[in-house]
Motif scaffolding. Structure first.
Motif, PDB file in Angstrom:
ATOM      1  N   ARG A 170     -24.443  -6.246  18.403  1.00 36.01           N
ATOM      2  CA  ARG A 170     -24.773  -6.085  17.556  1.00 36.01           C
ATOM      3  C   ARG A 170     -25.754  -5.261  16.391  1.00 36.01           C
ATOM      4  O   ARG A 170     -26.859  -5.568  16.679  1.00 36.01           O
ATOM      5  CB  ARG A 170     -23.594  -5.479  16.986  1.00 36.01           C
ATOM      6  CG  ARG A 170     -22.389  -4.686  17.486  1.00 36.01           C
ATOM      7  CD  ARG A 170     -21.439  -3.951  16.770  1.00 36.01           C
ATOM      8  NE  ARG A 170     -20.427  -5.225  16.438  1.00 36.01           N
ATOM      9  CZ  ARG A 170     -19.388  -4.739  17.035  1.00 36.01           C
ATOM     10  NH1 ARG A 170     -19.388  -4.736  18.012  1.00 36.01           N
ATOM     11  NH2 ARG A 170     -18.501  -6.016  16.145  1.00 36.01           N
ATOM     12  N   GLN A 171     -25.909  -7.287  16.237  1.00 34.61           N
ATOM     13  CA  GLN A 171     -26.617  -7.896  15.005  1.00 34.61           C
ATOM     14  C   GLN A 171     -27.986  -7.968  15.703  1.00 34.61           C
ATOM     15  O   GLN A 171     -29.124  -8.005  14.872  1.00 34.61           O
ATOM     16  CB  GLN A 171     -26.018  -9.141  14.781  1.00 34.61           C
ATOM     17  CG  GLN A 171     -27.005  -9.475  12.938  1.00 34.61           C
ATOM     18  CD  GLN A 171     -26.471  -8.584  12.054  1.00 34.61           C
ATOM     19  OE1 GLN A 171     -26.921  -6.642  12.113  1.00 34.61           O
ATOM     20  NE2 GLN A 171     -25.506  -8.744  11.228  1.00 34.61           N
ATOM     21  N   LEU A 190     -24.663   0.342  12.703  1.00 35.41           N
ATOM     22  CA  LEU A 190     -25.284   1.156  14.190  1.00 35.41           C
ATOM     23  C   LEU A 190     -24.394   2.241  14.634  1.00 35.41           C
ATOM     24  O   LEU A 190     -23.032   2.288  14.250  1.00 35.41           O
ATOM     25  CB  LEU A 190     -24.966   0.400  15.488  1.00 35.41           C
ATOM     26  CG  LEU A 190     -25.926  -0.857  15.543  1.00 35.41           C
ATOM     27  CD1 LEU A 190     -25.511  -1.704  17.116  1.00 35.41           C
ATOM     28  CD2 LEU A 190     -27.331  -0.973  15.559  1.00 35.41           C
ATOM     29  N   ALA A 195     -26.834   1.369  22.780  1.00 36.10           N
ATOM     30  CA  ALA A 195     -28.332   0.059  22.026  1.00 36.10           C
ATOM     31  C   ALA A 195     -29.686   0.585  22.227  1.00 36.10           C
ATOM     32  O   ALA A 195     -30.593   0.774  21.021  1.00 36.10           O
ATOM     33  CB  ALA A 195     -28.118  -0.885  23.058  1.00 36.10           C
ATOM     34  N   PRO A 205     -21.991   0.411  20.648  1.00 36.50           N
ATOM     35  CA  PRO A 205     -21.546  -0.982  19.922  1.00 36.50           C
ATOM     36  C   PRO A 205     -20.706  -0.834  19.934  1.00 36.50           C
ATOM     37  O   PRO A 205     -20.109  -2.472  19.667  1.00 36.50           O
ATOM     38  CB  PRO A 205     -22.365   0.318  18.520  1.00 36.50           C
ATOM     39  CG  PRO A 205     -23.071   1.216  18.978  1.00 36.50           C
ATOM     40  CD  PRO A 205     -22.465   1.743  20.180  1.00 36.50           C
ATOM     41  N   LEU A 230     -20.557  -3.859  22.380  1.00 36.26           N
ATOM     42  CA  LEU A 230     -21.225  -5.317  22.154  1.00 36.26           C
ATOM     43  C   LEU A 230     -20.059  -6.618  21.039  1.00 36.26           C
ATOM     44  O   LEU A 230     -19.336  -5.797  20.366  1.00 36.26           O
ATOM     45  CB  LEU A 230     -21.995  -4.641  21.568  1.00 36.26           C
ATOM     46  CG  LEU A 230     -22.887  -3.636  22.416  1.00 36.26           C
ATOM     47  CD1 LEU A 230     -24.441  -3.507  21.307  1.00 36.26           C
ATOM     48  CD2 LEU A 230     -23.590  -4.190  23.450  1.00 36.26           C
ATOM     49  N   ASN A 262     -30.691   3.605  19.114  1.00 38.83           N
ATOM     50  CA  ASN A 262     -30.359   2.984  18.025  1.00 38.83           C
ATOM     51  C   ASN A 262     -31.790   2.043  17.503  1.00 38.83           C
ATOM     52  O   ASN A 262     -32.196   3.066  16.597  1.00 38.83           O
ATOM     53  CB  ASN A 262     -29.333   1.962  17.636  1.00 38.83           C
ATOM     54  CG  ASN A 262     -27.811   2.966  17.788  1.00 38.83           C
ATOM     55  OD1 ASN A 262     -27.852   3.004  15.998  1.00 38.83           O
ATOM     56  ND2 ASN A 262     -26.578   2.367  18.374  1.00 38.83           N
ATOM     57  N   ALA A 264     -24.217  -4.476  11.002  1.00 36.28           N
ATOM     58  CA  ALA A 264     -25.066  -3.931  11.970  1.00 36.28           C
ATOM     59  C   ALA A 264     -25.184  -2.808  11.692  1.00 36.28           C
ATOM     60  O   ALA A 264     -26.479  -1.724  11.649  1.00 36.28           O
ATOM     61  CB  ALA A 264     -25.027  -4.536  13.091  1.00 36.28           C
ATOM     62  N   SER A 318     -29.084  -4.247  15.556  1.00 35.31           N
ATOM     63  CA  SER A 318     -29.827  -3.872  14.326  1.00 35.31           C
ATOM     64  C   SER A 318     -31.449  -4.393  13.771  1.00 35.31           C
ATOM     65  O   SER A 318     -32.136  -4.166  13.409  1.00 35.31           O
ATOM     66  CB  SER A 318     -29.021  -5.203  13.202  1.00 35.31           C
ATOM     67  OG  SER A 318     -28.747  -4.541  11.878  1.00 35.31           O
TER      68      SER A 318
END
Length: 276
Positions: free
Chosen positions: A165-166, A111, A117, A157, A160, A120, A109, A169
């Motif tokens: 996280r993905q 990050l 989040a 991150p 999570l 990002n 991901a 992303s």
């Protein structure tokens, strides 16, 4: 219900008597890539030609070393083709890159650990100078809602899960409203249960946006569940062996994986990859 295999050289309508009318969102014409090596050039791809229609979801599969990720990076202009050309909506890939119309999601991901989040997701917009601080924040919150993370805007991150996280992303890749989403093994590091959840999430997100998706995976089951068609690559050097239309309608339905048609198509894909 058996998969229909279309050899790559027959996957385009080409006539010696009539001009070819191109309607694809993505046109890959005779692309080859060579990298310098100690004992000479190493051919990663050779003569790859492929058309991908607008709003299609296309997966690329094949053995390790067949050039799947290399092809994705050529499409996005991250690495140059040694020969051949890539056009997106009629423009060379380098021109399309300047229009910032690619979204790229990697297996990691990637990050920034010190940003939330929301931050990002806002970052590409901030770097590109798109919108005001308020509009970037609103866009990030909208995308967090799209990926079902409404309550996690202020989480870092480390707070999570891998799947979360993905999702961040993916939301970040969607922040500047790309036309084409390139995804390189985005769920490869996830456990099987999370991975399947992400399949359904991705189908939902794809349907909510006018996106063309090119998705690299080692998982035939994953490719079959997600795709309109599957490009099978042969290795050393990488080339297109076949283009396989997916016959079942794509639906976020876990029961599909247990169907006889789905199992049969998976077996046929595996046989195709291993065929000489």
């Amino acid at each position: 219900m058996h998969a229909t295999v279309i050899p790559e050289q027959a996957s385009r309508a080409i006539s010696s008597d009539m001009p070819v009318v191109r309607t694809a969102a993505l046109e890959i014409d005779d692309v080859s890539v060579s990298f310098p090596g100690r004992s000479g050039a190493v051919d990663a791809l050779t003569g790859v030609s492929l058309d991908i229609a607008c709003n299609q979801f296309v997966s690329i599969v094949g053995r390790s070393g067949c050039g799947k990720s290399t092809l994705l990076r050529v499409i996005s202009n991250l690495i140059p083709a040694t020969s051949g050309a890539v056009r997106i909506n009629g423009l060379p890939s380098e021109d399309y890159q300047r229009k910032r119309k690619f979204g790229f999601v990697f297996q990691d991901a990637s990050l920034f650990a010190w940003k939330t989040a929301r931050q990002n997701i806002e970052l590409p917009l901030e770097v590109l100078g798109i919108g005001s601080a308020g509009s970037r924040r609103a866009r990030a919150l909208e995308l967090l809602s799209l990926v079902s993370l409404e309550g996690f805007a202020d989480h870092y991150p480390a707070q999570l899960s891998g799947g979360m996280r993905q999702r961040v992303s993916i939301a970040r890749a969607l922040s500047y409203e790309p036309d084409i989403m390139l995804m390189d093994e985005p769920f490869g590091a996830l456990d099987e249960f999370t991975r399947r959840e992400m399949h359904d999430e991705l189908i939902r997100i794809w349907r909510s946006r006018s996106l063309t998706v090119v998705f690299v995976t080692h998982s035939l089951s994953e490719a079959l569940y997600l795709s309109d068609q599957i490009v099978v690559m042969a290795p050393r050097p990488g080339r297109v062996k076949a283009v396989v239309p997916v016959l079942h309608p794509r639906e976020a339905d876990p029961a599909l994986r247990a169907s006889a048609e789905y199992i049969r198509q998976t077996e046929e894909l595996e046989a195709l990859i291993h065929a000489q």
